[in-house]
Design a protein around this motif. Structure first.
Motif, short mmCIF file in Angstrom:
data_model
loop_
_atom_site.label_atom_id
_atom_site.label_comp_id
_atom_site.label_asym_id
_atom_site.label_seq_id
_atom_site.Cartn_x
_atom_site.Cartn_y
_atom_site.Cartn_z
N GLU A 22 0.82 -1.21 0.00
CA GLU A 22 0.00 0.00 0.00
C GLU A 22 0.85 1.26 0.00
O GLU A 22 0.55 2.23 -0.69
CB GLU A 22 -0.95 -0.01 1.21
CG GLU A 22 -2.12 -0.95 1.07
CD GLU A 22 -3.00 -0.61 -0.12
OE1 GLU A 22 -3.29 0.59 -0.33
OE2 GLU A 22 -3.39 -1.54 -0.84
N GLN A 23 1.94 1.26 0.76
CA GLN A 23 2.78 2.46 0.82
C GLN A 23 3.49 2.70 -0.51
O GLN A 23 3.54 3.83 -0.98
CB GLN A 23 3.81 2.36 1.95
CG GLN A 23 4.64 3.63 2.10
CD GLN A 23 5.41 3.67 3.40
OE1 GLN A 23 4.90 3.30 4.46
NE2 GLN A 23 6.66 4.11 3.33
N LYS A 25 2.45 1.73 -3.40
CA LYS A 25 1.40 2.12 -4.32
C LYS A 25 1.02 3.59 -4.13
O LYS A 25 0.90 4.35 -5.10
CB LYS A 25 0.17 1.23 -4.08
CG LYS A 25 -0.95 1.41 -5.09
CD LYS A 25 -2.19 0.63 -4.66
CE LYS A 25 -1.88 -0.80 -4.31
NZ LYS A 25 -3.08 -1.54 -3.88
N ASN A 26 0.87 4.01 -2.89
CA ASN A 26 0.46 5.39 -2.61
C ASN A 26 1.49 6.40 -3.08
O ASN A 26 1.15 7.45 -3.65
CB ASN A 26 0.19 5.57 -1.11
CG ASN A 26 -1.05 4.83 -0.64
OD1 ASN A 26 -1.92 4.48 -1.44
ND2 ASN A 26 -1.13 4.55 0.65
N VAL A 27 2.76 6.10 -2.86
CA VAL A 27 3.81 7.03 -3.27
C VAL A 27 3.90 7.11 -4.79
O VAL A 27 4.00 8.20 -5.36
CB VAL A 27 5.17 6.63 -2.65
CG1 VAL A 27 6.30 7.48 -3.24
CG2 VAL A 27 5.14 6.79 -1.14
N CYS A 29 1.52 6.46 -6.96
CA CYS A 29 0.32 7.12 -7.46
C CYS A 29 0.36 8.63 -7.19
O CYS A 29 -0.09 9.44 -8.02
CB CYS A 29 -0.93 6.51 -6.83
SG CYS A 29 -1.30 4.83 -7.41
N GLN A 30 0.88 9.02 -6.04
CA GLN A 30 0.99 10.44 -5.73
C GLN A 30 1.88 11.15 -6.76
O GLN A 30 1.52 12.21 -7.28
CB GLN A 30 1.56 10.65 -4.32
CG GLN A 30 1.76 12.12 -3.96
CD GLN A 30 2.35 12.30 -2.56
OE1 GLN A 30 2.23 11.42 -1.70
NE2 GLN A 30 2.99 13.44 -2.33
N ASP A 33 0.12 11.33 -10.10
CA ASP A 33 -0.89 12.38 -10.12
C ASP A 33 -0.27 13.77 -10.17
O ASP A 33 -0.93 14.73 -10.59
CB ASP A 33 -1.80 12.25 -8.89
CG ASP A 33 -2.64 10.98 -8.92
OD1 ASP A 33 -2.76 10.38 -10.01
OD2 ASP A 33 -3.14 10.57 -7.85
N GLU A 55 -4.02 -0.26 -10.20
CA GLU A 55 -3.47 0.05 -8.88
C GLU A 55 -2.53 1.24 -8.93
O GLU A 55 -2.39 1.98 -7.96
CB GLU A 55 -2.73 -1.17 -8.31
CG GLU A 55 -3.60 -2.38 -8.02
CD GLU A 55 -2.80 -3.51 -7.40
OE1 GLU A 55 -2.06 -3.23 -6.44
OE2 GLU A 55 -2.90 -4.66 -7.87
N HIS A 57 -2.69 3.72 -11.27
CA HIS A 57 -3.31 4.84 -11.99
C HIS A 57 -2.72 5.01 -13.40
O HIS A 57 -2.68 6.13 -13.94
CB HIS A 57 -3.14 6.16 -11.22
CG HIS A 57 -3.84 6.20 -9.90
ND1 HIS A 57 -3.89 7.34 -9.11
CD2 HIS A 57 -4.52 5.25 -9.21
CE1 HIS A 57 -4.56 7.08 -8.00
NE2 HIS A 57 -4.96 5.81 -8.04
N SER A 256 9.16 2.85 -2.28
CA SER A 256 8.69 4.11 -1.68
C SER A 256 9.80 4.80 -0.89
O SER A 256 9.89 6.04 -0.89
CB SER A 256 7.46 3.88 -0.79
OG SER A 256 7.71 2.90 0.20
#
Length: 267
Positions: A22-23, A25-27, A29-30, A33, A55, A57, A256
C-alpha cells in the motif's frame, strides 16, 4: 527534477507475495498524479502485468516494457514495437554449445512453452511429471519438433546444468541473464535498455530525466547506461555496485523509500 520513473516489477515493485504494498502504491500514485510519468519494465508478459495497471493509476497512453524488452505495449493493449525473436537455428546453436545430452532447454514463446529434452530417460521423467500436472502449459518435445517452433522469446537453462564458463561463452552471441536459478538467453538485441532507447526514439521518454529502480541481472544494462539508477537491497552485489544508492529490499518498502528520498515526498 526527474520527469520519469522506470520500475522493474518482480523483486522491486512487487514484494515476495507478488503484491504492491500500500505504501509503495500510494507514493507511486501520488507522483503519477503530480505529473511524473511511470514506465513498467518487466520480464513478464503483458497479460501478467495488467492486474497492476489500475493500482498504479496508469492510463491508456502510458507504456510498459514486457518480456525483458521483447515488446513495448501501451496500457490499452496495443503493441507498438517488438524486437527480434530467436529461431530454431538458435536452438541448434545453443544445444551444440552446451553439449550435454542431459541438459533440457525451456523454450518460451508468445503462445506456449516447450521443454526440449533429447535424453530418452529424461524425456520419460518429464512426461511423467507432466502427466501428474506438476507443470502446466509446457509441451515436451525433441530436437526434430523444436525445428518448427516460432516466435521464440527466450531459452532457459538450469544453472546447475551448465558451468559459468559456458554461460559466459554464450553471452558473446546472446543476451544472457541469470534469473532465479536459470540462465535466460535472449536475442542479442533484446533488453530492457534497448526497449527504453526505442521509447526515447518514439519521443515518449527522455532517459536523462528518468530514474530507474531495479534488482537483478536483467536490469544490469540499464544500470550501466542510465545516469540515475537505484538498486534494491535484494539485488546482486554486482548490480548494487552500479547504483547511485541502494534502497531497502522489496519486502521492506524499497520503492517508496527510494522515491521519498529522490522526490522529497512528504508523509
Amino acid at each position: 527534477m526527474y520527469k520519469y520513473i522506470i520500475l522493474d516489477m518482480d523483486g522491486t515493485l512487487l514484494n515476495s507475495k507478488k503484491e504492491i504494498s500500500e505504501q509503495d502504491k500510494n507514493v507511486v500514485c501520488q507522483l503519477k498524479d503530480e505529473g511524473i510519468r511511470i514506465v513498467l519494465a518487466s520480464g513478464r508478459h503483458f497479460h501478467e502485468m495488467q492486474r497492476y495497471f489500475k493500482e498504479l493509476h496508469l492510463e491508456d497512453n502510458d507504456y510498459v516494457i514486457c518480456c525483458d524488452g521483447q515488446y513495448i505495449y501501451n496500457v490499452a493493449g496495443k503493441q507498438v514495437w517488438n524486437a527480434c525473436f530467436l529461431t530454431p537455428q538458435d536452438i541448434d546453436d545453443i544445444t551444440t554449445r552446451v553439449d550435454n545430452i542431459n541438459t533440457s532447454l525451456l523454450i518460451v514463446t508468445d503462445q506456449k512453452n516447450y521443454l526440449l529434452v533429447e535424453s530418452f530417460a529424461s524425456r520419460v521423467y518429464c512426461l511423467a511429471k507432466n502427466l501428474f500436472r506438476r507443470w502446466k502449459n509446457i509441451k515436451i518435445i525433441n530436437g526434430a519438433k523444436a525445428g518448427k517452433v516460432t516466435r521464440i522469446e527466450k531459452i532457459k537453462i538450469n544453472c546447475n546444468n551448465i558451468n559459468h564458463a559456458v554461460a559466459a561463452a554464450l553471452s558473446e552471441y546472446y543476451n544472457v541473464n541469470e534469473i532465479e536459478g536459470s540462465y535466460e538467453l535472449l536475442h542479442k538485441n533484446v533488453s530492457k535498455y534497448s526497449a527504453l532507447c526505442k521509447l526515447q526514439r518514439l519521443e515518449y521518454i527522455d532517459l536523462d530525466d528518468a530514474v530507474y529502480i531495479g534488482d537483478d541481472y536483467n536490469d544490469k544494462e540499464c544500470f550501466g547506461n542510465l545516469k540515475h539508477c537505484v538498486a534494491m537491497e535484494n539485488a546482486p552485489v554486482e548490480v548494487r555496485s552500479m547504483a547511485m544508492f541502494v534502497t531497502e529490499n522489496n519486502d521492506n518498502l524499497g520503492v517508496s523509500v527510494a522515491l521519498k528520498k529522490i522526490f522529497e515526498v512528504e508523509e
